[in-house]
Each structure stands twice: as structure tokens, then as C-alpha cells.
Scaffold this active site. Structure first.
Site, short mmCIF file in Angstrom:
data_model
loop_
_atom_site.label_atom_id
_atom_site.label_comp_id
_atom_site.label_asym_id
_atom_site.label_seq_id
_atom_site.Cartn_x
_atom_site.Cartn_y
_atom_site.Cartn_z
N TYR A 154 -3.07 64.39 -106.20
CA TYR A 154 -2.05 64.07 -105.20
C TYR A 154 -0.89 63.37 -105.89
O TYR A 154 -0.96 62.19 -106.23
CB TYR A 154 -2.62 63.19 -104.10
CG TYR A 154 -3.79 63.78 -103.34
CD1 TYR A 154 -4.10 65.14 -103.44
CD2 TYR A 154 -4.59 62.99 -102.53
CE1 TYR A 154 -5.17 65.67 -102.75
CE2 TYR A 154 -5.65 63.52 -101.83
CZ TYR A 154 -5.95 64.86 -101.95
OH TYR A 154 -7.02 65.40 -101.27
N PRO A 207 -9.08 67.59 -91.00
CA PRO A 207 -9.77 67.45 -89.70
C PRO A 207 -8.87 67.71 -88.51
O PRO A 207 -9.37 67.95 -87.41
CB PRO A 207 -10.26 66.00 -89.72
CG PRO A 207 -9.30 65.29 -90.62
CD PRO A 207 -8.96 66.28 -91.69
N LEU A 208 -7.55 67.67 -88.73
CA LEU A 208 -6.60 67.94 -87.65
C LEU A 208 -5.88 69.27 -87.85
O LEU A 208 -4.77 69.47 -87.38
CB LEU A 208 -5.59 66.79 -87.53
CG LEU A 208 -6.21 65.43 -87.19
CD1 LEU A 208 -5.15 64.36 -87.08
CD2 LEU A 208 -7.02 65.53 -85.89
N GLY A 209 -6.52 70.17 -88.56
CA GLY A 209 -5.97 71.50 -88.73
C GLY A 209 -4.74 71.51 -89.61
O GLY A 209 -4.65 70.79 -90.61
#
Length: 295
Positions: free
Chosen positions: A74, A219-221
Site C-alpha cells: 500500500y 467487505p463493502l464491495g
């Protein structure tokens, strides 16, 4: 790192309402924070507002998110440095990082499992995070060009040298987990998983059977939540955001689930933390589960 746990009112740290899970001998609350969004475009470079990103990290901890997920990829590297500047010396916080890859440019990433590369990556992650031992080191991807025994052999040596506390895997199938466990103890698996994307249902089931934490990335697409559609037709859910419902479903779906929603926006962070307080009824849970299905 210092892992002192403190007791506060749940309204002050709503993420604590998610319950806890064990990563080896470390215990964290089941709603963590993924720091990937605190980078530039293409997960490259620093965020546009570095001071704002530091404030988000600190606020995540204030809200009870005591598991912070990052990776050397990252930035590359800048995300780990940001976490150090924001949170060191990590009192009561578990910081998990990932390694085993190179970044040719924005949006590009390639797995590298050579033992010497793994050793170098761990040493530099230690320096960037400002610690002597990584709480959780996750192999970002298995390199198909390098025998897994060689890659994880290097990780095991680093663990035995006291530079890695616990070991996890990312984006793996059951056979990969089983092969890895012949070499090292695996405490976590991080695969792409959410209400609309359930390709790894069988891996989640295996993790439940084996007592391995399952960390769903994304987890939130896609981030705009359009893949989830709307839940307003389900009775009793109109007062919650789509993101909150998606996180509540994950937490209720499995006791080994450890979601790490990421955001660079303070009010979204606040909303995500309060998802831990949502308890879906059996009917709500079943309707959401049937709506998603394996994908």
C-alpha cells in the site's frame, strides 16, 4: 507491541459491540479497520490529505477498532509509515501487515515469494512500523513460481527469530491452507468476501472448523455499494445505511469473521463503527443471505 485492553462504555467505542476474536494469543474486537484507502490513486503514494488520514486512523482506534490492517504494497510502503506516525507505540492495538510482492506502478502488483525477498520485506516493515516484532504477517499472495515450502520456510525462520508473532494467508483456497499448516501455524485467512461476493464460502466454512480467523477484504464491495442494491424493502432496516447492514450481516454470518472496512472519510468511519450495534432478526438475516447467495 503493548496489547493492554481497556474497558470503556460501548457508546464511546461502538466497535467493541462486535465481540472479540483470537489471533493466536492476541485478542481483538471483530470490527477492524483496513488502511488501504489511505493512499493515493491506484493505491500509490500518500493520500491527498495526510493530516486528515492520520486523524482517521486515530479516530478508528477511538471508536474501538483495535485491529488495523495494512501492507507493504500500500503506497508502496507509505501506508505503514502513516500508521506509525498516527498510532505508534500502538497501545492496545494489533497492527497486521502483508508482504510478498512488488509494485511496478499504480494499480499494479506482482507476487514474489523468494525467501530473500520475504526476509527483506519483513525487515523493512519492522522499520517502517517502528517495532521489533510484527503482530501478524500475512503472505499477500502465494507465488506460483516459488515452492510454498521455501516461501513459508523463510517466514518460519523470521518467526523463530522473534520478528513475526503470528502468520496469516491471503486469497487462498483450502488446499493452500492445509499445505501451509504443514509448515507453520496459520491464525488468519484474508480473502475477498462480502454480502454480494461469496465465492469463498467453502473457505470460510473451513476456517470455522479449524478456528482460523477469516478477514474479508472488500467487505463493502466496490466502495460505492451499488453491487448490494437496496435493503429498504426489508422491514426494520430503513434507518441503517447499506454499509452498516452489509457489515452487520458479515458479523452475524460467522463467529470467525473479522471485517476490515476502509474509508478516508470520518463520517463513514463513524457509521461503520456503529454497525457493530446492529442485531439483525432471524428474518432479516435470512432475507439478506438469500438475496446474496454464493457468487
Amino acid at each position: 507491541m503493548n496489547h493492554r485492553q481497556t474497558t470503556t462504555h460501548p457508546l464511546q467505542r461502538p466497535a467493541h459491540l462486535s465481540g472479540t476474536i483470537e489471533l493466536g494469543d492476541l485478542r481483538v474486537h471483530r470490527l477492524g479497520y483496513g488502511a488501504i484507502r489511505l493512499t493515493g490513486p491506484g493505491t500509490w503514494g500518500d493520500p491527498a490529505d495526510r493530516d486528515g488520514a492520520i486523524a482517521v486512523l486515530r479516530r478508528a482506534v477511538e471508536l474501538g477498532m483495535d485491529f488495523i490492517d495494512t501492507a507493504e504494497a500500500y503506497g508502496p510502503f507509505t501506508n505503514e509509515e502513516l500508521i506509525r506516525d498516527a498510532l505508534h507505540p500502538y497501545d492496545g492495538i494489533v497492527v497486521a501487515t502483508k508482504g510478498g510482492g512488488v509494485r511496478p506502478g499504480p494499480g499494479q502488483w506482482e507476487a514474489v515469494g523468494l525467501p530473500e525477498f520475504i526476509r527483506q520485506g519483513v525487515e523493512t516493515s519492522l522499520r517502517r512500523l517502528g517495532v521489533d516484532c510484527l503482530d501478524l504477517y500475512q503472505l499477500h499472495r502465494i507465488d506460483p513460481r516459488v515452492p510454498l515450502a521455501d516461501t513459508l520456510g523463510a517466514v518460519k525462520e523470521l518467526q523463530e527469530a522473534g520478528k513475526i508473532r503470528h502468520i496469516g494467508l491471503s486469497e487462498v483456497d483450502i488446499a493452500d491452507i492445509q499445505a501451509a499448516r504443514e509448515i507453520v501455524e496459520i491464525v488468519s485467512v484474508q480473502n475477498h468476501y462480502n454480502l454480494a461476493t461469496r465465492h469463498w464460502d467453502h473457505v470460510l466454512g473451513h476456517c470455522e472448523q479449524q478456528g482460523i480467523a477469516f478477514i474479508p477484504w472488500g467487505p463493502l464491495g466496490s466502495g460505492d455499494l451499488s453491487t448490494f442494491g437496496t435493503f429498504t424493502h426489508i422491514e426494520g432496516l430503513a434507518d441503517h445505511t447499506t454499509a452498516q447492514i452489509a457489515l452487520a450481516w458479515l458479523l452475524q454470518h460467522s463467529p470467525v469473521m473479522l471485517p476490515i472496512p476502509g474509508t478516508a472519510t470520518p463520517h463513514r468511519l463513524q457509521e461503520n463503527a456503529h454497525a457493530a450495534a446492529i442485531k439483525l432478526s432471524n428474518e432479516q438475516y435470512q432475507r439478506l443471505t438469500e438475496r446474496s447467495g454464493p457468487a
